[in-house]
Design an enzyme around this catalytic site. Structure first.
Site, PDB file in Angstrom:
ATOM      1  N   GLU A 290       0.837  -1.209   0.000  1.00 46.38           N
ATOM      2  CA  GLU A 290       0.000   0.000   0.000  1.00 46.38           C
ATOM      3  C   GLU A 290       0.870   1.258   0.000  1.00 46.38           C
ATOM      4  OE1 GLU A 290      -2.907   0.514   3.158  1.00 46.38           O
ATOM      5  OE2 GLU A 290      -4.454  -0.471   1.993  1.00 46.38           O
ATOM      6  N   LYS A 425     -14.038  -0.021  -4.079  1.00 44.51           N
ATOM      7  CA  LYS A 425     -15.116   0.324  -3.142  1.00 44.51           C
ATOM      8  C   LYS A 425     -16.218   1.072  -3.876  1.00 44.51           C
ATOM      9  CE  LYS A 425     -12.018   0.855   0.825  1.00 44.51           C
ATOM     10  NZ  LYS A 425     -11.444   1.797   1.764  1.00 44.51           N
TER      11      LYS A 425
END
Ligand SMILES: O=P(O)(O)OC[C@H]1O[C@](O)(CO)[C@@H](O)[C@@H]1O
Length: 449
Positions: A290, A425
């Site tokens: 990440e 998302k």
């Protein structure tokens, strides 16, 4: 002070002479920009001096809450995902009995995890298991809005209240979230749960030394003081004033960037020879993945458990595309001793091992693999950990965190954001018709026609 060691000689042999040294000034600049908060993402540097800023009073507060949960619960469900999950699991599994959930020693509650997937079977089976258990919940979410965690928490909260009644449930539900924002904060304030705050300036993947990791680890019965002491010592050992050659985090950051930029080694495989370290690698993968995987750059962090995966991935590593390097976490001394027995019949032909410790066989597997993989063209970085205890795990955590902060800066990205994770998302919310996503819902459904 005794500490974890780094050996990069089997990696530098793949690089041009002086390739690591060439990073010295860039590493120093990266460290300075972290210290002076002039680097990209400088509003997320709360982890940098976190270990040395943790007070004994704060650890006492965490321990007190853990002791209450330990007393009241035979099972504690830790709900969280990503950085709100992996650090706690990594430490608990590294320090615990490999068969903890079967041994059930009655001194320690079983720690189980939820909110890290949306598997219906997983959640059903968890709920079924909890039916006749005295269980508590630690709900961990920095944003307080992560779907996986929120979904699991709603189910767990309802079950806990149904089994205990609202008042008792309140005693065994703890929220770890933002000080003000998010649904998890709103629910905790309304219900009157005990809460801990995740500081604004500590991102999820750097949060294991906040209550996000500390509370579950203390609940599991491990020594959070020793964990923090280890991290604090590593903070000193990797500080900006430590000479480049002696600073193991600086060396790690430099050598992996040199392998990537100079030799096209695009994949780093984190390897362990102790199954207990599986989740340390999972935590590390989020930390580095990440942090660095952006702007179409970054080493892909992968992991293998050896010797297990030598019988599945070993072929690829030995002879596949030469785009990989390995970082091995080697534990010098196992906590237990097991000698290999002699057998008169020797039907398995293994008497040549009689009287040896099992770990001696493991170490020879490790050495043999190191030589084979280096011969096969795989650079090798070795991190050696004296023992698997809370103190050295604390050192390892901070070593990887500061190594990541430096490495991301060397790569030229902002290591402290994660814009890319929002894309899935958005699609998921659009597909589920979440209020506020009407335009996206229409567009995505058009695409699927
Ligand atoms: O603690 P939160 O806000 O629920 O986030 C969990 C994880 O989800 C991410 O935000 C990615 O969606 C990670 O960065 C983070 O560790």
């Amino acid at each position: 002070m005794n500490h974890i060691q780094l050996d990069i000689t089997k990696a530098t042999s793949f690089l041009n002479e002086g390739a690591v040294k060439a990073y010295e000034s860039k590493v120093k600049a990266a460290q300075k920009s972290l210290e002076n908060a002039t680097c990209p993402g400088n509003d997320f540097l709360g982890w940098l001096h976190l270990p040395s800023s943790i007070t004994p009073a704060f650890l006492d507060e965490v321990q007190t809450v853990a002791d209450i949960l330990r007393e009241k619960c035979e099972v504690i469900v830790v709900a969280g995902i990503g950085g709100s999950y992996l650090g706690a699991r990594a430490v608990i599994e590294a320090l615990g009995n490999s068969f903890a959930w079967l041994v059930n020693d009655k001194h320690n509650p079983a720690i189980v995890f939820a909110g890290n997937n949306i598997g219906e079977d997983y959640l059903f089976e968890l709920s079924d298991y909890l039916k006749d258990k005295r269980f508590g919940v630690i709900n961990i979410s920095k944003s307080g809005t992560t779907t996986e965690t929120a979904l699991a928490f709603r189910l767990l909260k309802k079950q806990c209240e149904a089994q205990l009644g609202k008042d008792e449930a309140r005693q065994v539900i703890v929220a770890i979230t933002d000080a003000k924002r998010g649904a998890a904060r709103a629910a905790a304030d309304k219900e009157g749960y005990k809460t801990f705050v995740i500081p604004d300036n500590v991102g999820g993947r750097f949060s294991v030394l906040t209550p996000v990791g500390l509370l579950p680890i203390a609940c599991a019965g491990f020594d959070i003081q020793a964990l923090v002491a280890g991290a604090t010592d590593m903070e000193k050992l990797t500080g900006p004033e430590v000479p480049f050659e002696q600073n193991i985090a600086a060396q790690y950051a430099a050598v992996r960037n040199a392998l990537y930029a100079d030799k096209g080694k695009k994949i780093e495989i984190m390897v362990n020879y102790q199954p207990k370290l599986h989740f340390i690698a999972e935590w590390w993968k989020q930390l580095y993945g990440e942090s660095e995987g952006k702007e179409h750059k970054g080493i892909f962090p992968a992991s293998c458990d050896f010797t297990t995966d030598l019988h599945s991935m070993g072929q690829w590593i030995q002879e596949g595309e030469r785009s990989i390097f390995e970082t091995v976490i080697s534990v010098e001394k196992p906590a237990r001793e097991l000698l290999f027995p002699n057998d008169e019949e020797n039907l398995d032909g293994l008497n040549f091992l009689a009287g040896k410790r099992v770990d001696e066989v493991n170490k020879m597997a490790e050495l043999g693999t190191l030589l084979a993989h280096v011969d096969g063209g795989v650079p090798n970085i070795r991190i050696s950990v004296p023992e698997l205890n809370a103190y050295y795990i604390g050192q390892l955590i901070y070593f990887f965190e500061i190594g990541c902060g430096i490495s991301g800066n060397l790569l030229g990205v902002n290591p402290f954001n994660q814009p890319g994770v929002e894309t899935y998302k958005k699609n998921m919310f659009a597909l589920l018709d979440k209020p506020g996503y009407e335009v996206e819902s229409k567009a995505i459904k058009e695409r699927l026609k």
